[in-house]
Design a protein around this motif. Structure first.
Motif, PDB file in Angstrom:
ATOM      1  N   GLU A  65       3.940 -14.668  -6.409  1.00 32.66           N
ATOM      2  CA  GLU A  65       4.568 -14.714  -5.097  1.00 32.66           C
ATOM      3  C   GLU A  65       6.091 -14.709  -5.192  1.00 32.66           C
ATOM      4  O   GLU A  65       6.779 -14.329  -4.240  1.00 32.66           O
ATOM      5  CB  GLU A  65       4.105 -15.974  -4.349  1.00 32.66           C
ATOM      6  N   LYS A  87      -7.802  -1.432  -8.692  1.00 29.80           N
ATOM      7  CA  LYS A  87      -8.141  -2.597  -7.867  1.00 29.80           C
ATOM      8  C   LYS A  87      -6.939  -3.535  -7.760  1.00 29.80           C
ATOM      9  O   LYS A  87      -6.622  -4.055  -6.683  1.00 29.80           O
ATOM     10  CB  LYS A  87      -9.329  -3.329  -8.475  1.00 29.80           C
ATOM     11  N   THR A  90      -4.230  -2.154  -5.475  1.00 28.31           N
ATOM     12  CA  THR A  90      -4.615  -2.321  -4.070  1.00 28.31           C
ATOM     13  C   THR A  90      -4.266  -3.728  -3.584  1.00 28.31           C
ATOM     14  O   THR A  90      -3.804  -3.918  -2.452  1.00 28.31           O
ATOM     15  CB  THR A  90      -6.117  -2.061  -3.891  1.00 28.31           C
ATOM     16  N   GLU A  91      -4.472  -4.721  -4.454  1.00 26.55           N
ATOM     17  CA  GLU A  91      -4.103  -6.095  -4.109  1.00 26.55           C
ATOM     18  C   GLU A  91      -2.591  -6.223  -3.942  1.00 26.55           C
ATOM     19  O   GLU A  91      -2.107  -6.911  -3.025  1.00 26.55           O
ATOM     20  CB  GLU A  91      -4.605  -7.049  -5.201  1.00 26.55           C
ATOM     21  N   LYS A  93      -0.599  -3.883  -3.026  1.00 21.66           N
ATOM     22  CA  LYS A  93      -0.212  -3.167  -1.810  1.00 21.66           C
ATOM     23  C   LYS A  93      -0.264  -4.103  -0.604  1.00 21.66           C
ATOM     24  O   LYS A  93       0.574  -4.021   0.306  1.00 21.66           O
ATOM     25  CB  LYS A  93      -1.139  -1.967  -1.600  1.00 21.66           C
ATOM     26  N   LYS A  94      -1.217  -5.017  -0.623  1.00 15.87           N
ATOM     27  CA  LYS A  94      -1.309  -6.003   0.456  1.00 15.87           C
ATOM     28  C   LYS A  94      -0.115  -6.956   0.413  1.00 15.87           C
ATOM     29  O   LYS A  94       0.408  -7.365   1.453  1.00 15.87           O
ATOM     30  CB  LYS A  94      -2.619  -6.777   0.331  1.00 15.87           C
ATOM     31  N   LEU A  95       0.319  -7.307  -0.806  1.00 12.53           N
ATOM     32  CA  LEU A  95       1.492  -8.172  -0.940  1.00 12.53           C
ATOM     33  C   LEU A  95       2.739  -7.512  -0.344  1.00 12.53           C
ATOM     34  O   LEU A  95       3.591  -8.181   0.249  1.00 12.53           O
ATOM     35  CB  LEU A  95       1.747  -8.504  -2.414  1.00 12.53           C
ATOM     36  N   LYS A  96       2.830  -6.198  -0.504  1.00 15.13           N
ATOM     37  CA  LYS A  96       4.009  -5.477  -0.029  1.00 15.13           C
ATOM     38  C   LYS A  96       4.119  -5.512   1.503  1.00 15.13           C
ATOM     39  O   LYS A  96       5.214  -5.417   2.046  1.00 15.13           O
ATOM     40  CB  LYS A  96       3.980  -4.025  -0.505  1.00 15.13           C
ATOM     41  N   LYS A  97       2.988  -5.664   2.170  1.00 15.70           N
ATOM     42  CA  LYS A  97       3.039  -5.735   3.632  1.00 15.70           C
ATOM     43  C   LYS A  97       3.789  -6.981   4.087  1.00 15.70           C
ATOM     44  O   LYS A  97       4.476  -6.967   5.101  1.00 15.70           O
ATOM     45  CB  LYS A  97       1.619  -5.722   4.190  1.00 15.70           C
ATOM     46  N   GLY A  98       3.625  -8.055   3.329  1.00 19.89           N
ATOM     47  CA  GLY A  98       4.334  -9.282   3.664  1.00 19.89           C
ATOM     48  C   GLY A  98       5.724  -9.350   3.074  1.00 19.89           C
ATOM     49  O   GLY A  98       6.535 -10.205   3.453  1.00 19.89           O
ATOM     50  N   LEU A 124       0.413   3.970  -4.056  1.00 22.86           N
ATOM     51  CA  LEU A 124       0.170   2.604  -4.508  1.00 22.86           C
ATOM     52  C   LEU A 124       1.380   1.988  -5.195  1.00 22.86           C
ATOM     53  O   LEU A 124       1.461   0.767  -5.310  1.00 22.86           O
ATOM     54  CB  LEU A 124      -1.024   2.579  -5.466  1.00 22.86           C
TER      55      LEU A 124
END
Length: 474
Positions: A65, A87, A90-91, A93-98, A124
């Motif tokens: 984090e 995989k 992809t995880e 990529k979700k962190l990048k949204k925040g 990605l």
């Protein structure tokens, strides 16, 4: 799903990924997190990357984090590694949204092979860096900060990173990897390494020795010399010096200090010489252990694999190793279900495993790698169910061979280098003998610490680990 059977040591250093060491994060303006997948070379490369980034003001962190930069150092040799990395990306990529400022990069072999997919098609990652372009990372980070997709996957005929002192990631302070060469000239038909890591080039012998001496001065007691095929190491000094072969390099490293253990990986069966075996037998601190990949026990399949030896030749090499060092541990790589493999070919592999009496093996079923000679020349025609069944038979046989090997060690006494606490109990030490076998033993009342040598008598065994007790300090 049975895809890969890894090394059976339950106290092994081997692993698919690792979190990096923690520096004093307050010293650095930005922090990076790096995970490494696949072979020892990738772990070694991650240490080079950490050194380059550290020198440019970036600090490593264990806290995902907290990271401003996330890197995956990747391997394309097996399909499972690619699936795992996808995989993981992809995880991220979700962190990048925040955290839109977060940069994600892919390093290493997979970066070269899947650069377009990662950057443009699947979007990605922000940075793609091949194994010969790590020096360009600071510049590529600047480009990615500016909103550009940053990429450098150019291969080099000269790059060895000889002048870079690696930052030791997740180090126990006792064992370390030292890269001696890069690339590979062997065109095994199933392998992507010549295409992703380029041609062989050997590192300056003086720089290797300097790194080994520095590690020893820091308290390290074991080094592993790394290369895709260490036996091909060949360095010619600039000033009319004698060429340094791998046998000579092995001797020079052994002479750094008598209590510095030396290992190496990996050997190609066709290239390991009597000079190397004689050098190993001559020096007590060169470990009695050789990783000698077989791949297949069938001469016909070995031909299709372009391995350049037959089953008879391989058996003769095993015999030769035993002549020089009867106590030498031998391990292997084995592929089940290569193109056109028949039941007879499979039985040849099982038969050769019994002959070699491997202490352990890395075992896989064949997964076709895009761009390889096998992918272009042969049909991947062995059904997956058959591959898995054959792999299971190979795994079961290796488990038996490993257990039998351990049973033969009961009653023997070995010199063990203590690496640290056993994973299962702080009351026990964990170390390895010269044959690379893990030995766990009670600490008792001895005043010992990691990095010490001790003699341990084996009194029992699991399939994966020898269990014993201290009989005397080494």
């Amino acid at each position: 799903m049975l895809d890969i059977a890894q090394k059976v040591h339950d106290e092994s250093r081997q692993g698919e990924a690792f979190a990096p060491f923690a520096l004093d994060t307050n010293r650095y303006r930005r922090h990076f997190y790096i995970e490494s997948y696949g072979c020892q070379m990738n772990f070694s490369d991650s240490e080079i990357v950490a050194s380059i980034l550290n020198g440019e003001g970036f600090g490593a962190t264990r806290n995902l984090e907290e990271a401003d930069l996330i890197f995956l150092n990747t391997c394309s040799i097996r399909e499972k590694a690619e699936q795992t990395v996808r995989k993981r990306l992809t995880e991220f990529k979700k962190l990048k949204k925040g955290n839109p400022a977060l940069l994600v990069g892919v390093l290493g072999c997979m970066a070269e092979r899947l650069k377009a997919k990662f950057l443009e098609e699947e979007k990605l990652v922000d940075i793609v860096v091949g194994p010969d372009a790590y020096r360009a990372l600071p510049q590529l980070i600047d480009e990615a900060d500016g909103g550009q997709k940053a990429i450098n996957v150019l291969l080099s005929r000269e790059e060895t990173y000889a002048d870079i002192s690696p930052v030791r990631l997740n180090s126990n302070g006792i064992t370390a990897f030292v890269s001696i060469m890069r690339g590979c000239n062997n065109m095994c038909s199933f392998c992507v390494v010549p295409f992703t890591r380029g041609r062989e080039r050997s590192r300056n012998a003086d720089s290797i020795l300097a790194e080994c001496r520095d590690l020893y001065a820091q308290g390290y007691k074991e080094i592993t010399l790394l290369g895709q095929n260490v036996d091909s190491y060949y360095f010619i000094p600039d000033a009319d010096g004698q060429p340094v072969t791998f046998a000579r390099l092995l001797e020079l490293v052994a002479l750094v200090a008598p209590d510095l253990r030396v290992r190496f990986s990996t050997s190609h069966p066709k290239d390991i010489t009597d000079d190397v075996l004689a050098t190993m037998a001559r020096y007590e601190n060169i470990c009695r252990y050789i990783h000698l990949p077989l791949q297949s026990g069938s001469t016909r399949v070995l031909g299709l694999m372009n391995r350049n030896y037959s089953r008879e030749w391989y058996k003769a090499k095993v015999d030769r190793i035993r002549e020089y060092m009867p106590d030498c541990g031998i391990s292997s790589d084995i592929i089940a279900g290569f193109c056109t493999e028949t039941e007879e070919d499979h039985q040849d592999t099982l038969d050769l495993m019994r002959f070699a009496q491997y202490d352990m093996s890395y075992m896989f079923f064949y997964s076709e790698r895009p761009g390889t000679l096998a992918q272009r020349r042969y049909q991947d025609d062995v059904p997956e169910a058959v591959k898995k069944r054959r792999l299971q038979e190979i795994v079961e046989l290796q488990n038996k061979l490993s257990f039998d090997s351990n049973l033969r060690d009961i009653g023997k006494t070995f010199k063990v280098l203590i690496e640290g606490d056993s994973k299962r109990s702080e009351l026990d030490w964990m170390g390895r003998n010269s044959q690379n076998k893990v030995i766990v033993f009670p600490k008792e009342g001895y005043n010992l610490k990691p990095g010490d040598y001790v003699h341990v008598q084996v009194d029992s065994s699991t399939q994966a680990t020898l269990l014993g007790k201290i009989v005397a300090n080494a």
